[in-house]
Design a protein around this motif. Sequence first.
Motif, PDB file in Angstrom:
ATOM      1  N   UNK A 132      60.269 -24.725  31.897  1.00  0.00           N
ATOM      2  CA  UNK A 132      60.403 -25.757  30.865  1.00  0.00           C
ATOM      3  C   UNK A 132      60.148 -27.148  31.435  1.00  0.00           C
ATOM      4  N   UNK A 133      60.629 -27.396  32.645  1.00  0.00           N
ATOM      5  CA  UNK A 133      60.418 -28.710  33.256  1.00  0.00           C
ATOM      6  C   UNK A 133      58.937 -28.969  33.505  1.00  0.00           C
ATOM      7  N   UNK A 134      58.228 -27.949  33.975  1.00  0.00           N
ATOM      8  CA  UNK A 134      56.787 -28.106  34.193  1.00  0.00           C
ATOM      9  C   UNK A 134      56.077 -28.375  32.869  1.00  0.00           C
ATOM     10  N   UNK A 135      56.436 -27.604  31.841  1.00  0.00           N
ATOM     11  CA  UNK A 135      55.827 -27.829  30.530  1.00  0.00           C
ATOM     12  C   UNK A 135      56.151 -29.197  29.965  1.00  0.00           C
ATOM     13  N   UNK A 136      57.393 -29.649  30.167  1.00  0.00           N
ATOM     14  CA  UNK A 136      57.784 -30.978  29.685  1.00  0.00           C
ATOM     15  C   UNK A 136      56.994 -32.076  30.397  1.00  0.00           C
ATOM     16  N   UNK A 137      56.755 -31.882  31.690  1.00  0.00           N
ATOM     17  CA  UNK A 137      55.968 -32.868  32.429  1.00  0.00           C
ATOM     18  C   UNK A 137      54.546 -32.955  31.870  1.00  0.00           C
ATOM     19  N   UNK A 138      53.951 -31.814  31.543  1.00  0.00           N
ATOM     20  CA  UNK A 138      52.603 -31.822  30.954  1.00  0.00           C
ATOM     21  C   UNK A 138      52.621 -32.443  29.564  1.00  0.00           C
ATOM     22  N   UNK A 139      53.673 -32.161  28.788  1.00  0.00           N
ATOM     23  CA  UNK A 139      53.757 -32.736  27.446  1.00  0.00           C
ATOM     24  C   UNK A 139      53.875 -34.259  27.494  1.00  0.00           C
ATOM     25  N   UNK A 140      54.659 -34.770  28.464  1.00  0.00           N
ATOM     26  CA  UNK A 140      54.851 -36.210  28.553  1.00  0.00           C
ATOM     27  C   UNK A 140      53.587 -36.897  29.056  1.00  0.00           C
ATOM     28  N   UNK A 158      50.066 -26.916  28.935  1.00  0.00           N
ATOM     29  CA  UNK A 158      49.585 -26.634  30.287  1.00  0.00           C
ATOM     30  C   UNK A 158      48.155 -26.097  30.250  1.00  0.00           C
ATOM     31  N   UNK A 159      47.866 -25.193  29.315  1.00  0.00           N
ATOM     32  CA  UNK A 159      46.529 -24.612  29.201  1.00  0.00           C
ATOM     33  C   UNK A 159      45.555 -25.531  28.485  1.00  0.00           C
ATOM     34  N   UNK A 160      46.059 -26.623  27.919  1.00  0.00           N
ATOM     35  CA  UNK A 160      45.242 -27.594  27.182  1.00  0.00           C
ATOM     36  C   UNK A 160      44.477 -26.913  26.037  1.00  0.00           C
ATOM     37  N   UNK A 161      45.175 -26.020  25.336  1.00  0.00           N
ATOM     38  CA  UNK A 161      44.578 -25.352  24.184  1.00  0.00           C
ATOM     39  C   UNK A 161      44.559 -26.310  22.999  1.00  0.00           C
ATOM     40  N   UNK A 162      43.552 -26.170  22.186  1.00  0.00           N
ATOM     41  CA  UNK A 162      43.451 -27.023  21.007  1.00  0.00           C
ATOM     42  C   UNK A 162      44.423 -26.541  19.938  1.00  0.00           C
ATOM     43  N   UNK A 214      50.309 -35.546  29.343  1.00  0.00           N
ATOM     44  CA  UNK A 214      49.038 -35.234  28.685  1.00  0.00           C
ATOM     45  C   UNK A 214      49.176 -35.019  27.193  1.00  0.00           C
ATOM     46  N   UNK A 215      50.335 -34.568  26.741  1.00  0.00           N
ATOM     47  CA  UNK A 215      50.526 -34.322  25.323  1.00  0.00           C
ATOM     48  C   UNK A 215      49.809 -33.063  24.857  1.00  0.00           C
ATOM     49  N   UNK A 216      49.647 -32.954  23.539  1.00  0.00           N
ATOM     50  CA  UNK A 216      48.977 -31.811  22.944  1.00  0.00           C
ATOM     51  C   UNK A 216      47.574 -32.207  22.501  1.00  0.00           C
ATOM     52  N   UNK A 217      46.677 -31.246  22.596  1.00  0.00           N
ATOM     53  CA  UNK A 217      45.287 -31.464  22.214  1.00  0.00           C
ATOM     54  C   UNK A 217      45.105 -31.028  20.759  1.00  0.00           C
ATOM     55  N   UNK A 218      45.401 -31.945  19.833  1.00  0.00           N
ATOM     56  CA  UNK A 218      45.311 -31.617  18.414  1.00  0.00           C
ATOM     57  C   UNK A 218      43.854 -31.523  17.976  1.00  0.00           C
ATOM     58  N   UNK A 219      43.599 -30.583  17.098  1.00  0.00           N
ATOM     59  CA  UNK A 219      42.262 -30.471  16.516  1.00  0.00           C
ATOM     60  C   UNK A 219      42.099 -31.496  15.402  1.00  0.00           C
ATOM     61  N   UNK A 220      40.883 -31.610  14.886  1.00  0.00           N
ATOM     62  CA  UNK A 220      40.635 -32.584  13.824  1.00  0.00           C
ATOM     63  C   UNK A 220      41.345 -32.188  12.535  1.00  0.00           C
ATOM     64  N   UNK A 221      41.817 -30.951  12.459  1.00  0.00           N
ATOM     65  CA  UNK A 221      42.593 -30.546  11.285  1.00  0.00           C
ATOM     66  C   UNK A 221      43.889 -31.348  11.182  1.00  0.00           C
ATOM     67  N   UNK A 222      44.406 -31.794  12.317  1.00  0.00           N
ATOM     68  CA  UNK A 222      45.654 -32.548  12.332  1.00  0.00           C
ATOM     69  C   UNK A 222      45.438 -34.044  12.524  1.00  0.00           C
TER      70      UNK A 222
END
Length: 327
Positions: free
Chosen positions: A27-35, A173-177, A37-45
Amino acid sequence: MIRFFANASYDFIKWRRWAFSLTGAIMLVGLAFLVTRGLNYSIEFTGGTLVQVELHKKVATGDIQTFGSDTSYVIRARLTATTAATQEADAVTAAVGRALDRSVGAGQYTILRHEAVGPKVGHELQAKALMAILLSFVVTLIYLAVRFEWRFGLAAVVATAHDVVATIAFISVMHLEVSLIVVGAVLTVVGYSLNDTIIIFDRVRENLRKYRRQNLYEILNLSINETLPRSVLTHGTTIATTLSLLLLAGEVIRPFAWVMSFGIFTGTFSSIYIAAPVLLWIEKRWPGEDARGARTFGSRVPATPSVSAPPATPPSAPSPRAPQPAR
C-alpha cells in the motif's frame, strides 16, 4: 493436485501479522505512485479527442502509442477549456492527418475512428464511477448484516476496501489507463472478492454452531481449510482465463485482464488474511450471537463430560439364614 488440499490443516491465521506487514508495504508503494504520478485517466473522464489510425507499413515511432499491432496507433489529445468538444475533435483529426501526410506520406494510412468527449460528460462519469463503488460497499454491508451479523459485514467490507485500494495502487504502478472498462474491472473485483469472503464466512457460521467448544481462532482456520479445495479450483481456472486474455487478447481488453488478474490474487489474499483476522479482532471485543458459544482465544480443551460419580456404597452383607429347627 487437488488431493493436497482435500484434508488441509494449515494455520493461516498464525501469519496474519506478516500478512498485514506485507500488504501495508504494498500500500505504501502504491500510495507513493499515486501521490507522485497519479492516475492516467482516459478521455472518457477528462474530456478530449481520440484518433485511431492504421498505417499501411511499419514505421519507427517514438511518442505514439501502439494499439494492438505494430501498424495501429492511437493519438489522444486533452480537451482545452476554450473550445467545444466537436470543434476540437475536428481540429485534432485534421492536425493528425497533416502530420501523417508529412511523416508517412499521403494515402499511406487510414483513420479508423475519432472520438470526442466533453468535459461535462467526463466529470459526470467520474462522479458516477465513484458513486458505483461506494454504493457497492453500502449494499454489501446491509446484505451481510442481514444474512450474518454486522460484525461479519464490517469485516467483509474492510477486506473489500483493501482490495479496491490495492487495485487502484496497482493501476497507478502499472500506469494503466483508467477507462470505463477498467472501472468495470474494479467493480468485478469487488464482487469476486465478496463472493469468496461470503463463502468462507458462511462456513464459519456453520462451524460456530457445530463446534461450540472450539475457539474462534481454530474455527476460522478450520473453515478456510474446508473451503480451500473450492478456492484452488475456482481461482485457478479464473486466473488462467484472465492470463489468457492478457497474453492473447487485443489492446482494448488488456487493461481489464490486468486488473482482473491482480484482483483475483488480492481478493483471495484478503478473504484469508484480512477478513478472517478482522473478524477475529471484532469478535474479541464485541462477541455476537454467532460467536457466543465459542471462546475467542485460548487453547482448545477436550470436550470431557463432567459428570459427578455417585457415592460409593459398601457391598451389602449377605443376610443370615434363619436357623433350622432341630429334628
